[in-house]
Write an enzyme that holds these catalytic residues in place. Structure first.
Site, mmCIF file in Angstrom:
data_model
loop_
_atom_site.group_PDB
_atom_site.id
_atom_site.type_symbol
_atom_site.label_atom_id
_atom_site.label_comp_id
_atom_site.label_asym_id
_atom_site.label_seq_id
_atom_site.Cartn_x
_atom_site.Cartn_y
_atom_site.Cartn_z
ATOM 1 N N LYS A 112 34.944 39.778 60.834
ATOM 2 C CA LYS A 112 34.481 38.771 59.872
ATOM 3 C C LYS A 112 33.962 37.560 60.636
ATOM 4 C CE LYS A 112 37.119 37.917 56.276
ATOM 5 N NZ LYS A 112 38.308 37.642 55.426
HETATM 6 O O1 G3P Z 1 40.192 36.261 52.388
HETATM 7 C C1 G3P Z 1 39.074 35.827 51.664
HETATM 8 C C2 G3P Z 1 39.389 35.494 50.232
HETATM 9 O O2 G3P Z 1 39.734 36.676 49.536
HETATM 10 C C3 G3P Z 1 40.368 34.389 50.055
HETATM 11 O O3 G3P Z 1 40.737 34.228 48.710
HETATM 12 O O4 G3P Z 1 42.362 33.363 47.049
HETATM 13 O O5 G3P Z 1 42.140 32.213 49.287
HETATM 14 O O6 G3P Z 1 40.340 32.036 47.571
HETATM 15 P P1 G3P Z 1 41.425 32.875 48.144
#
Ligand code: G3P
Length: 216
Positions: A83
Site C-alpha cells: 500500500k
Molecule cells: O485501512 C484503511 C481503511 O479501511 C481505514 O478505515 O475505519 O479507519 O476509516 P477507517
C-alpha cells in the site's frame, strides 16, 4: 468479490481465517502501531495465519525509500500487496514495484482524478475511503461508482477496493457500485453472517425436530 479484514490482531485473524472465506488481511500504520510488537514480527505472524494476500502500507516519504521499505516486506510475505498513500512519490514507487511484478495499492484515494493517476502508475488496487468521505458530508458511494464507471469506459484494469467501511450494509453497497474488493473491520465481517430471522428460524427448526424425535 474479494473480501479482506482490516486488522493486525492475531486472534481476530485466526478466527476469521478458519471460516475459509476471506482473501486476506489488510493493515495500515495506525492498526500496526497499536499492536505493541515490532511490525515485521507481526507481519510474519500474520503471514503464517493467512492463506491469501497480506497488505502492508509503507511509511517512507520518497519513492526510493518506499521501494526499499516495500522490498523488505515483500521478502517476509507469501502474497504481499504494498500500500502506498496517494501522492507523486508513491506513484513513482508503484510504477517501479509493479514493473517487478509486485502488487500495489494506492490508498487514501478521495477523487476520480487520483484513482486515474494510480491506474496509470500500474496500481493493482485503489482504495476510496467511503466512511471517511461520508464523515465529512460527501457521498462516499458515489466516488466508488464514478471510479468503477470511468475505469470501465477507459479499459483500466485496476481493481477498486472499498475501504473505511463500517457496517455489513456498506459491503453490499460498494458491491452494488461495482467495487471488486472490500476491506472491513473484523466486527463487520462477523456481522455479515448474522440476521435475527436466521437465528429465530433455526431455533424453531430445532424445536420442531426435538418434538418430532420424541414422537417417533
Ligand atoms: O485501512 C484503511 C481503511 O479501511 C481505514 O478505515 O475505519 O479507519 O476509516 P477507517
Amino acid at each position: 468479490m474479494e473480501l479482506y479484514i482490516d486488522t493486525a490482531d492475531l486472534s481476530e485473524i485466526k478466527h476469521a481465517m478458519t471460516l475459509s472465506i476471506l482473501d486476506g488481511v489488510t493493515t495500515n500504520p495506525s492498526i500496526l502501531s497499536k499492536q505493541g510488537v515490532p511490525y515485521k514480527q507481526r507481519l510474519a505472524e500474520i503471514n503464517e495465519l493467512v492463506d491469501g494476500k497480506v497488505w502492508y502500507q509503507v511509511v517512507s516519504e520518497n519513492s526510493a525509500a518506499m521501494v526499499e521499505e516495500a522490498l523488505e516486506v515483500v521478502a517476509i510475505l507469501k502474497q504481499p500487496v504494498i500500500k502506498l498513500p496517494m501522492g507523486p512519490e508513491s506513484l513513482k514507487a508503484s510504477k517501479v514495484l509493479s514493473s517487478q511484478g509486485i502488487q500495489t495499492n494506492i490508498t487514501l484515494v478521495y477523487s476520480v482524478a487520483q484513482a486515474m493517476l494510480a491506474a496509470k502508475a500500474g496500481a493493482s488496487y485503489v482504495s476510496p475511503y467511503v466512511g471517511r468521505i461520508n464523515d465529512i458530508g460527501w457521498p462516499g458511494l458515489q466516488l466508488i461508482n464514478d471510479i468503477v464507471r470511468i475505469f470501465s469506459i477507459q479499459g483500466l484494469q485496476t481493481n477498486v477496493i472499498g475501504a473505511s467501511l463500517r457496517s455489513n450494509q456498506d459491503i453490499v453497497s460498494v458491491a452494488e457500485q461495482g467495487a471488486s474488493a472490500a476491506t472491513m473491520p473484523f466486527k463487520v465481517f462477523m456481522q455479515m453472517f448474522n440476521h435475527p430471522m436466521t437465528d429465530s428460524g433455526l431455533v424453531q427448526f430445532l424445536e420442531d425436530w426435538k418434538v418430532y424425535q420424541h414422537q417417533n
